[in-house]
Write a protein that holds these residues in place. Sequence first.
Motif: not given
Length: 470
Positions: A60-68, A294-300, A334-335, A351-356
């Motif tokens: 989903h995401a890489l954590t720990n992002y900091v600017p260079s 999905i055919k298009t980007l969810p952001r659209n 939303f990858p 879209i990815r959805m994660t549940l227990l």
Amino acid sequence: MIASSHYDTIVIGAGMSGLAAGIRLAMFDKKVLIVEKHHTSGGLNSFYTRNLRKYDVGLHALTNYVPSHIKGSPLAKLLRQLRISREELGLCEQMGSSIKSNGRCLRFNNHFELLESEVAREFPHEVDGFQKLLSFIKNFNELSLDNLEASTVATIKLFIKDPELINMILLPLFYYGSSQENDMDLNQFVIMFKSIFLEGFCKPQEGVRRIIRLLTHKYRMLGGGKLMNCAVKRIIIDKNKAIAIELADGQQVTANTILSSAGAIETQQLCHPTPPIDPTNIGQLSFVEAILSIKTLPRNWGFKDTIIFFNNNKELSYRKPQTMVDEGSGVICFPENYQFLEERLPQEGSIRMTLLANYDLWNNLTPALYRETKEKVLKSLVNVLKEILPGSNQLLEGQLIDTDLFTPLTIKRFTGHMNGAVYGCPHKFRHGQTPYENLFLCGTDQGFLGIVGSILSGISMANLHILKEK
Ligand SMILES: Cc1cc2nc3c(=O)[nH]c(=O)nc-3n(C[C@H](O)[C@H](O)[C@H](O)COP(=O)(O)OP(=O)(O)OC[C@H]3O[C@@H](n4cnc5c(N)ncnc54)[C@H](O)[C@@H]3O)c2cc1C
């Protein structure tokens, strides 16, 4: 076929932690062999192609992002220790994420001030408590391997009284890194709070493939050996020492030390003779993940969050459900909602959805019922999505082109973890020690979770036990 059958170190598993440990050891001229039971590297964070589409298994995401320019962060340490430049990872920041619980919403991004202002807006009576919690977290040395385990739930209540704010802080941290039901080790809580809220989310535009290619290329260039498609069947023990591994074809390979990312109990079970196993420390928490192309980007269509953590239960329930899936809380990702280069934006979205989910119930199905249940669960999850994402009806009906569902059995297949336990056993082995003097753990059950965590775990266990660095 192995050219030589004695190594300085054998690493079990070519997941993130195993690859990182292998690189670190090969860098110091150790003769290393990584043995992996699958044909691809990456473990739980691998990738596959289905109907000509490329999918990441877990990212989903890489954590720990900091600017260079920020020095001394976990990301900077990881890059320095593996001698990788930031440019090689090509990280793109998240667009922004939300925590939605019982009608309330807190937004956050890679600038902590946004979360602070959201807490002040939604929970004005908790501003002081939140600041005190923050200062406790900033002063906590979560990386000391000597820290004892403690309860996060009990600790957070010392600072914050409003149960809804407690739920909303815990929701992302539980889902992205707690191996305990309805609680979390305090060390892990601080690691996750810093890595998600004080640092942030990012990912390479090409997804996990870029990270895996980088790690495997680096390892190969350093002369590390790798055996793929080859499960370790036994670890042979003699006089309190691990002396060799035995492969599926009966071949034995000896080593001075063995570093295993297969899980604590799973590694003990490989040992021959097998040491006593603590049945109370077997992980129970597993997930399903629905993947919708999905055919298009969810952001659209106006969906601009990178990740949404949602909870519709009055009490946050982070435990093995009694049903196939717990639809009451989870994660929606939303990858493509990262700050990708405009000219390289993909045409299609997902879209990815994660549940227990309950491993036993999934494991007891016949193959035909398993397929049928996957279909039913997928349909039901699409309806859950429509409720959480108002206005998504058309997107999820007219624009849907493909679906897939990972189950707890998929997680078991990718990791080998008992019960498909995504984050392994509840109580970790922070020093990476086992009952045997030269057999060590790295990865999930050493206790640093997620992609960045497991890479750091591989590095630190290789440094501590084999390269003998503090
Ligand atoms: C749905 C999902 C989404 C996720 N999303 C994220 C995310 O967005 N960001 C994030 O940071 N983390 C995420 N994670 C968590 C992350 O994937 C893991 O924490 C991390 O990959 C663990 O790495 P590891 O090296 O410790 O273990 P693993 O990935 O489990 O690697 C262990 C390896 O050992 C091999 N192995 C086991 N037994 C044997 C044996 N007997 N012989 C040979 N090989 C063996 C396995 O095949 C495997 O390749 C997600 C997990 C899931 C399930």
